[in-house]
Design a protein around this motif. Structure first.
Motif, mmCIF file in Angstrom:
data_model
loop_
_atom_site.group_PDB
_atom_site.id
_atom_site.type_symbol
_atom_site.label_atom_id
_atom_site.label_comp_id
_atom_site.label_asym_id
_atom_site.label_seq_id
_atom_site.Cartn_x
_atom_site.Cartn_y
_atom_site.Cartn_z
ATOM 1 N N LEU A 112 4.971 3.667 -4.093
ATOM 2 C CA LEU A 112 6.069 3.034 -3.269
ATOM 3 C C LEU A 112 4.817 3.037 -1.764
ATOM 4 C CD1 LEU A 112 9.221 5.143 -4.596
ATOM 5 C CD2 LEU A 112 8.134 2.284 -5.230
ATOM 6 N N ASN A 113 4.435 3.301 -1.472
ATOM 7 C CA ASN A 113 3.487 3.474 -0.276
ATOM 8 C C ASN A 113 2.436 2.345 -0.187
ATOM 9 O OD1 ASN A 113 4.532 5.243 1.818
ATOM 10 N ND2 ASN A 113 3.571 7.291 0.889
ATOM 11 N N LEU A 114 1.889 1.949 -1.774
ATOM 12 C CA LEU A 114 0.594 1.209 -2.062
ATOM 13 C C LEU A 114 1.450 0.272 -1.133
ATOM 14 C CD1 LEU A 114 -2.265 0.907 -3.987
ATOM 15 C CD2 LEU A 114 -0.610 -1.417 -3.176
ATOM 16 N N THR A 115 2.914 -0.303 -2.047
ATOM 17 C CA THR A 115 3.429 -1.529 -1.895
ATOM 18 C C THR A 115 3.952 -1.603 -0.232
ATOM 19 O OG1 THR A 115 4.083 -1.604 -4.023
ATOM 20 C CG2 THR A 115 5.303 -2.766 -2.701
ATOM 21 N N ALA A 116 5.009 -0.433 0.050
ATOM 22 C CA ALA A 116 5.542 -0.439 1.618
ATOM 23 C C ALA A 116 4.477 -1.195 2.669
ATOM 24 C CB ALA A 116 5.629 0.646 1.828
ATOM 25 N N PHE A 117 3.055 -0.634 2.767
ATOM 26 C CA PHE A 117 2.299 -1.087 3.464
ATOM 27 C C PHE A 117 1.061 -2.070 3.544
ATOM 28 C CE2 PHE A 117 1.118 4.090 3.862
ATOM 29 C CZ PHE A 117 1.362 4.249 4.973
ATOM 30 N N THR A 118 1.517 -3.009 1.955
ATOM 31 C CA THR A 118 0.826 -4.249 2.188
ATOM 32 C C THR A 118 2.373 -4.588 3.052
ATOM 33 O OG1 THR A 118 -0.554 -3.668 0.390
ATOM 34 C CG2 THR A 118 0.224 -6.022 0.523
ATOM 35 N N LEU A 138 -3.264 -5.402 15.068
ATOM 36 C CA LEU A 138 -2.870 -5.135 14.967
ATOM 37 C C LEU A 138 -1.847 -4.662 13.242
ATOM 38 C CD1 LEU A 138 0.383 -5.611 17.752
ATOM 39 C CD2 LEU A 138 -1.584 -3.717 17.625
ATOM 40 N N SER A 139 -2.450 -5.236 12.459
ATOM 41 C CA SER A 139 -1.511 -4.853 10.562
ATOM 42 C C SER A 139 -2.978 -4.274 9.529
ATOM 43 C CB SER A 139 -1.486 -6.653 10.405
ATOM 44 O OG SER A 139 -2.524 -7.468 9.800
ATOM 45 N N LEU A 140 -3.919 -4.387 10.992
ATOM 46 C CA LEU A 140 -5.257 -4.114 9.954
ATOM 47 C C LEU A 140 -4.883 -2.067 9.577
ATOM 48 C CD1 LEU A 140 -8.438 -5.431 11.282
ATOM 49 C CD2 LEU A 140 -7.408 -5.916 8.821
ATOM 50 N N PRO A 141 -4.230 -1.246 10.548
ATOM 51 C CA PRO A 141 -3.563 -0.022 10.184
ATOM 52 C C PRO A 141 -3.311 0.144 8.860
ATOM 53 C CG PRO A 141 -4.099 -0.197 12.153
ATOM 54 C CD PRO A 141 -3.352 -2.256 11.880
ATOM 55 N N ALA A 142 -1.753 -0.398 8.605
ATOM 56 C CA ALA A 142 -1.160 -0.515 7.333
ATOM 57 C C ALA A 142 -1.755 -1.311 6.110
ATOM 58 C CB ALA A 142 -0.053 -1.888 7.970
ATOM 59 N N LEU A 143 -2.814 -2.288 6.505
ATOM 60 C CA LEU A 143 -3.104 -2.915 4.993
ATOM 61 C C LEU A 143 -4.439 -1.492 4.598
ATOM 62 C CD1 LEU A 143 -4.120 -6.384 6.206
ATOM 63 C CD2 LEU A 143 -1.940 -5.227 4.027
ATOM 64 N N LEU A 144 -5.391 -0.515 6.071
ATOM 65 C CA LEU A 144 -6.289 -0.210 5.707
ATOM 66 C C LEU A 144 -5.664 1.315 4.687
ATOM 67 C CD1 LEU A 144 -9.249 0.997 5.368
ATOM 68 C CD2 LEU A 144 -8.498 2.434 7.858
ATOM 69 N N GLY A 145 -4.650 2.025 5.212
ATOM 70 C CA GLY A 145 -3.185 2.723 4.282
ATOM 71 C C GLY A 145 -3.182 2.080 3.554
ATOM 72 N N ALA A 146 -2.685 1.479 2.888
ATOM 73 C CA ALA A 146 -2.747 0.619 1.022
ATOM 74 C C ALA A 146 -3.675 0.676 0.495
ATOM 75 C CB ALA A 146 -2.246 -0.796 0.991
ATOM 76 N N LEU A 147 -4.883 1.063 1.096
ATOM 77 C CA LEU A 147 -6.277 1.076 -0.264
ATOM 78 C C LEU A 147 -6.157 2.280 0.143
ATOM 79 C CD1 LEU A 147 -8.915 -1.529 2.019
ATOM 80 C CD2 LEU A 147 -7.715 -1.244 -0.012
ATOM 81 N N VAL A 148 -5.818 3.090 1.504
ATOM 82 C CA VAL A 148 -5.903 4.900 0.919
ATOM 83 C C VAL A 148 -5.110 5.343 -0.326
ATOM 84 C CG1 VAL A 148 -6.164 7.200 2.064
ATOM 85 C CG2 VAL A 148 -7.134 4.922 3.481
#
Length: 475
Positions: free
Chosen positions: A95-101, A198-208
């Motif tokens: 769910l978090n992966l989807t949310a951060f994406t 500014l969106s890179l931290p969220a996309l990197l978070g999806a990878l994590v």
């Protein structure tokens, strides 16, 4: 006979993990889950603003997150006790992966709101299962009298360290890209504006989060649970909710823990709502104030991590987990009082005192949490452990929401800080007297004293190994 002690039976359902291995895996899971959330702290509001959202819409996004987390806290805690810790944690990660994406790529309000809602649901799902898995595994290996505080303290420290590191990464990555306009412009042009710095931290978070899911599925073994159907799962969850709500009503110690969580919610609401404005006023502009607040938040998370590491030492120094909670909450109340008394001046001395108070708040909360949960885990049995943790989290979140609204409505100045300090002090005074003794357990507790008999959390079918039951019962 060799005269050597006979080790406790090891449950094959937990993969034969010893306490040290279970502790390392619990710490890793805690770090991986919270790192992406920390990365989103520094850039969240700025990203939404860059996407063209007004402040009212941004406030609505965060309200979606909070309300979803509160509404689903108890149902999802019960779900973990019914179907298992590992699947619920894996679902939270997906769910978090989807949310951060969605948050990283979404340019429309509905996509951001959906992402924040999914993140709130993941937050509710994650509050309890990892810690419950750790306690179950340690009890299965070493018995109900095994030390829990050290592992719980390290897990809490890992959470704080992940938030601190994530805040620095999330704020630093867009800043680094902004030093030279070329990379940021190329990124936006190549993706049609979907990906900006500014969106890179969220996309990197999806990878994590993807790494988190894979680790949970591979590293957290647990006993097989009875085959079940969706109907039986849905039937078991309401029973778990009802059992969780009864916990505080029938056990004075658990009621004290829940009230303490509420006091911590009041403290966090005041700090998180009022500190950014003070930082901006100190620096003169919102942008520089935001940078200062990011550094201050990072320092706060590190103080919380230090407090968690010191939790077992505080318990040994004061003589018990109960007295450790009392001393730690006293430190929190002192920190809030220092923040309140320095609101009307920005002199170097007052600023130093305020920063000290900020650090004391997080240091005290970090030290109190593992000791509270040490008491909680010795008071409930395995069939309702995650539910009990969800009730505790719900107590904190509900009071934090109300206290935040109240602090925002009060006139600026020392009053909101001092009211929060009063709430925490009241929570600390609950621990002046020990809870009434319950029927004694067959062995000593980890703190050296008698252990209370466990409070069964409800009618859920218990699938824990036999050596976990019965047992007597830190955040």
């Amino acid at each position: 006979m060799t005269g050597r002690p006979v080790p406790a039976a090891v449950s094959p359902g937990h993969g034969g993990l010893d306490g040290a291995t279970a502790r390392r895996r619990y710490v890793t899971v805690s770090f991986l889950f919270w790192l992406p959330i920390g990365m989103s702290i520094a850039t969240g509001v700025l990203l939404f603003t860059e996407r063209g959202m007004g402040l009212a819409a941004i406030a609505g996004f965060y309200a979606v997150h909070s309300l979803t987390a509160v509404a689903m806290e108890l149902p999802t805690g019960g779900l973990s006790d019914v179907i298992g810790r590992r699947p619920v944690l894996a679902i939270a990660g997906l769910l978090n992966l989807t949310a951060f994406t969605l948050i990283g790529l979404g340019a429309a309000g509905w996509a951001i709101a959906l992402g924040m809602g999914l993140m709130g649901l993941a937050r509710a799902l994650s509050s309890g299962p990892a810690e419950a898995w750790y306690v179950d595994t340690v009890h299965a290996h070493a018995g109900p009298d095994a030390d829990l505080r050290t592992g719980l303290a390290r897990g809490s420290s890992a959470t704080s360290a992940a938030l601190a590191l994530g805040t620095l990464l999330g704020g630093g990555l867009p800043w680094l890209l902004g030093l030279a306009p070329g990379p940021g412009e190329w990124l936006a042009d190549t993706t049609g504006g979907l990906v900006i710095p500014l969106s890179l931290p969220a996309l990197l978070g999806a990878l994590v989060e993807g790494v988190f899911v894979l680790y949970v599925l591979s590293a957290l073994p647990e006993p097989p649970r009875p085959r079940t159907t969706l109907r039986r799962v849905m039937g078991g969850v309401p029973a778990a909710i009802a059992a969780g709500l009864r916990l505080g009503a029938r056990d004075a110690l658990i009621r004290r823990i829940l009230l303490t969580a509420s006091a911590a919610g009041a403290a966090l609401a005041a700090v998180e709502l009022l500190t950014p404005g003070r930082a901006a006023a100190l620096m003169g502009t919102a942008e520089s104030g935001a940078l200062v607040f990011a550094g201050l938040a990072c320092a706060g998370f590190l103080c919380s991590a230090l407090g968690s590491q010191l939790a077992p030492l505080v318990a040994r120094f004061t003589g018990s987990s109960e007295r450790a909670v009392l001393a730690s909450l006293g430190l929190v109340a002192l920190g809030l009082t220092l923040l309140g008394l320095t609101t009307h001046t920005m002199s170097p001395l007052a600023t130093t005192v305020a920063v000290t108070g900020y650090g004391l708040v997080y240091l005290g909360l970090g030290a109190a949490g593992p000791n509270e949960n040490d008491l909680l885990h010795r008071r409930v049995d395995a069939s309702g452990r995650a539910t009990a943790l969800s009730v505790q989290s719900l107590s904190l979140q509900l009071v934090a929401a109300g206290a935040g609204l109240g602090a925002g409505a009060l006139p600026p100045g020392p009053l909101p800080w001092l009211l929060a300090a009063t709430a925490v002090l009241a929570g600390a005074l609950l621990w002046v007297r020990r809870a009434a003794p319950a029927p004694p357990h067959h062995g000593p507790s980890a703190t050296g004293g008698p252990v209370a008999a466990p409070v069964p959390a409800g009618p859920l079918h218990d699938t824990a190994p036999e050596e976990i039951h019965p047992h007597a019962r830190p955040t």
